[in-house]
Motif scaffolding. Structure first.
Motif, PDB file in Angstrom:
ATOM      1  N   LEU A  68       0.828  -1.200   0.000  1.00 24.45           N
ATOM      2  CA  LEU A  68       0.000   0.000   0.000  1.00 24.45           C
ATOM      3  C   LEU A  68       0.868   1.258   0.000  1.00 24.45           C
ATOM      4  CD1 LEU A  68      -2.841   1.223   0.113  1.00 24.45           C
ATOM      5  CD2 LEU A  68      -2.676   1.126   2.623  1.00 24.45           C
ATOM      6  N   LYS A  69       1.922   1.281   0.808  1.00 21.81           N
ATOM      7  CA  LYS A  69       2.832   2.428   0.832  1.00 21.81           C
ATOM      8  C   LYS A  69       3.509   2.612  -0.514  1.00 21.81           C
ATOM      9  CE  LYS A  69       3.856   2.576   5.757  1.00 21.81           C
ATOM     10  NZ  LYS A  69       4.856   2.390   6.806  1.00 21.81           N
ATOM     11  N   HIS A  75       0.933   4.074  -2.894  1.00 19.11           N
ATOM     12  CA  HIS A  75       0.711   5.491  -2.585  1.00 19.11           C
ATOM     13  C   HIS A  75       1.886   6.336  -3.068  1.00 19.11           C
ATOM     14  CE1 HIS A  75      -2.630   5.291   0.701  1.00 19.11           C
ATOM     15  NE2 HIS A  75      -2.953   4.639  -0.394  1.00 19.11           N
ATOM     16  N   SER A  76       3.101   5.834  -2.889  1.00 21.21           N
ATOM     17  CA  SER A  76       4.278   6.576  -3.365  1.00 21.21           C
ATOM     18  C   SER A  76       4.224   6.772  -4.872  1.00 21.21           C
ATOM     19  CB  SER A  76       5.561   5.843  -2.988  1.00 21.21           C
ATOM     20  OG  SER A  76       5.762   5.885  -1.609  1.00 21.21           O
ATOM     21  N   ILE A  90       1.506   6.846  -6.741  1.00 20.61           N
ATOM     22  CA  ILE A  90       0.411   7.775  -7.030  1.00 20.61           C
ATOM     23  C   ILE A  90       0.866   9.209  -6.788  1.00 20.61           C
ATOM     24  CG2 ILE A  90      -1.855   8.570  -6.214  1.00 20.61           C
ATOM     25  CD1 ILE A  90      -2.483   5.557  -5.699  1.00 20.61           C
ATOM     26  N   VAL A  91       1.514   9.451  -5.653  1.00 17.63           N
ATOM     27  CA  VAL A  91       1.991  10.800  -5.315  1.00 17.63           C
ATOM     28  C   VAL A  91       3.039  11.248  -6.321  1.00 17.63           C
ATOM     29  CG1 VAL A  91       3.268  12.145  -3.596  1.00 17.63           C
ATOM     30  CG2 VAL A  91       1.435  10.628  -2.862  1.00 17.63           C
ATOM     31  N   ARG A 144       1.173  13.090   0.031  1.00 15.78           N
ATOM     32  CA  ARG A 144       0.546  11.867   0.545  1.00 15.78           C
ATOM     33  C   ARG A 144      -0.813  11.716  -0.120  1.00 15.78           C
ATOM     34  NH1 ARG A 144      -1.652  13.577   6.582  1.00 15.78           N
ATOM     35  NH2 ARG A 144      -3.379  14.864   5.829  1.00 15.78           N
ATOM     36  N   VAL A 145      -1.323  10.491  -0.091  1.00 15.59           N
ATOM     37  CA  VAL A 145      -2.678  10.261  -0.553  1.00 15.59           C
ATOM     38  C   VAL A 145      -3.593  10.705   0.586  1.00 15.59           C
ATOM     39  CG1 VAL A 145      -4.365   8.512  -1.234  1.00 15.59           C
ATOM     40  CG2 VAL A 145      -2.019   8.377  -2.084  1.00 15.59           C
ATOM     41  N   GLU A 155      -6.914  11.291   3.038  1.00 16.03           N
ATOM     42  CA  GLU A 155      -7.706  10.310   3.778  1.00 16.03           C
ATOM     43  C   GLU A 155      -8.867   9.750   2.969  1.00 16.03           C
ATOM     44  OE1 GLU A 155      -8.824  11.908   7.570  1.00 16.03           O
ATOM     45  OE2 GLU A 155      -6.741  12.231   8.160  1.00 16.03           O
ATOM     46  N   GLY A 204      -8.685   8.734   0.082  1.00 17.07           N
ATOM     47  CA  GLY A 204      -8.144   7.682  -0.762  1.00 17.07           C
ATOM     48  C   GLY A 204      -8.089   8.008  -2.233  1.00 17.07           C
ATOM     49  N   VAL A 221      -4.564  13.609  -3.804  1.00 19.49           N
ATOM     50  CA  VAL A 221      -3.205  13.729  -3.288  1.00 19.49           C
ATOM     51  C   VAL A 221      -3.078  15.125  -2.701  1.00 19.49           C
ATOM     52  CG1 VAL A 221      -0.751  13.716  -3.888  1.00 19.49           C
ATOM     53  CG2 VAL A 221      -2.304  12.118  -4.993  1.00 19.49           C
TER      54      VAL A 221
END
Length: 143
Positions: A25-26, A29-30, A32-33, A61-62, A64, A66, A69
């Motif tokens: 997940l991290k 997210h990385s 995506i950001v 960060r993504v 909350e 979801g 960004v």
């Protein structure tokens, strides 16, 4: 032969699966950001886009929800357009944006580029782009 798993083994396996999911997940997210930052900087027309995108990705960060960004600006979370606007206004990073540099470099004129005697289409376009009010005034004052 028993197929049953002990409680401790099941707990260990569950914790490992959870930790693996958190890592994935991290990483997602990385990515995506990073993509959001690169897209924002590319659309802004900034030079040194890799440097600015690295900067943005480091503080992003993504959200909350979801989906979105957001980026940290001195402890407050903002959307990417606000973050890029802050970069444009910052003395440290405005130099990476061509339009910010153009605004800080006023057009130097010796003659009116709209007049017949010193007609200069390049200067006219530069004025129209960088200082439309001055361009309009000079156009009115031309021969």
């Amino acid at each position: 032969m028993s197929l049953s798993i002990g409680t401790d083994e099941l707990l260990r396996a569950t914790k490992k699966a959870l930790a693996d999911s958190e890592v994935k997940l991290k990483q997602a997210h990385s990515k995506i950001v990073r993509q959001d930052a690169e897209d924002a900087i590319t659309r802004s027309g900034a030079s040194s886009s890799r440097l600015l995108a690295d900067n943005m990705a480091a503080v992003g960060r993504v959200a909350e929800n979801g989906r979105d960004v957001e980026y940290d600006v001195n402890g407050r979370w903002v959307d990417r357009d606000t973050y890029v606007s802050d970069l444009r206004r910052s003395e440290d990073t405005s130099k990476f944006f061509a339009d910010a540099v153009a605004k800080k470099s006023p057009v130097v004129l010796r003659d009116n580029p709209f007049s017949r005697a010193s007609f200069n289409l390049t200067k006219q376009m530069q004025l129209i782009r960088e200082d439309p009010d001055l361009a309009a005034r000079l156009r009115r004052e031309a021969d």
